[in-house]
Design an enzyme around this catalytic site. Structure first.
Site, PDB file in Angstrom:
ATOM      1  N   ILE A   1      33.731  36.279  -1.230  1.00  0.00           N
ATOM      2  CA  ILE A   1      32.546  35.848  -0.489  1.00  0.00           C
ATOM      3  C   ILE A   1      31.613  37.037  -0.239  1.00  0.00           C
ATOM      4  O   ILE A   1      32.071  38.175  -0.094  1.00  0.00           O
ATOM      5  CB  ILE A   1      32.967  35.168   0.841  1.00  0.00           C
ATOM      6  N   CYS A   2      30.317  36.769  -0.217  1.00  0.00           N
ATOM      7  CA  CYS A   2      29.299  37.734   0.200  1.00  0.00           C
ATOM      8  C   CYS A   2      28.306  36.964   1.072  1.00  0.00           C
ATOM      9  O   CYS A   2      28.677  35.979   1.692  1.00  0.00           O
ATOM     10  CB  CYS A   2      28.635  38.414  -0.994  1.00  0.00           C
ATOM     11  N   ARG A   3      27.054  37.371   1.116  1.00  0.00           N
ATOM     12  CA  ARG A   3      26.086  36.651   1.955  1.00  0.00           C
ATOM     13  C   ARG A   3      25.677  35.340   1.311  1.00  0.00           C
ATOM     14  O   ARG A   3      25.666  34.299   1.947  1.00  0.00           O
ATOM     15  CB  ARG A   3      24.850  37.508   2.235  1.00  0.00           C
TER      16      ARG A   3
ATOM     17  N   GLY B   1      26.410  34.505  -2.371  1.00  0.00           N
ATOM     18  CA  GLY B   1      27.185  34.111  -3.543  1.00  0.00           C
ATOM     19  C   GLY B   1      26.920  34.932  -4.782  1.00  0.00           C
ATOM     20  O   GLY B   1      27.652  34.824  -5.767  1.00  0.00           O
TER      21      GLY B   1
ATOM     22  N   MET C   1      28.507  33.570   3.057  1.00  0.00           N
ATOM     23  CA  MET C   1      28.586  33.529   4.523  1.00  0.00           C
ATOM     24  C   MET C   1      27.451  32.706   5.116  1.00  0.00           C
ATOM     25  O   MET C   1      27.592  32.164   6.208  1.00  0.00           O
ATOM     26  CB  MET C   1      28.579  34.946   5.103  1.00  0.00           C
TER      27      MET C   1
END
Length: 101
Positions: A52-54, A56, A80
């Protein structure tokens, strides 16, 4: 894969330190994308790794790189941002109300 994730997963957060500090999933493991290649020994190979990141994009890159090296990975495509919109739990490292930076 959206933020509708099963419980008990291995969640690898590849965002930067300030993003992590602002808000992250309670059980996530933090390894910045820039450190991923030197910290792979910390990532389990015996189960799926949800990345996961902010939003995708960085997690897609990380998931692809890990998959190419033999890991079973799933990109959390809405990141996120989607996690927060879905109302999933978040904590911060700052003591302030968690948010997605």
């Amino acid at each position: 894969m959206s933020a509708d994730l099963p419980a008990g997963i291995y969640l690898l957060d590849v965002r930067e330190d300030d993003e992590w500090a602002a808000g992250h999933a309670p059980d996530a493991i933090h390894v910045r994308l820039s450190e991923l290649s030197v910290r792979t020994e910390e990532i389990p190979r015996d189960r799926e790794v949800f990345v996961i990141c902010r939003s995708g994009a960085r997690s897609a890159y990380a998931a692809q790189a890990l998959a190419g090296a033999g890991w079973q990975t799933v990109n959390v495509s809405d990141g996120m941002t989607g996690w927060a919109v879905a109302g999933r739990p978040m904590i911060s490292e700052t003591g302030a109300e968690p948010y997605v930076a």
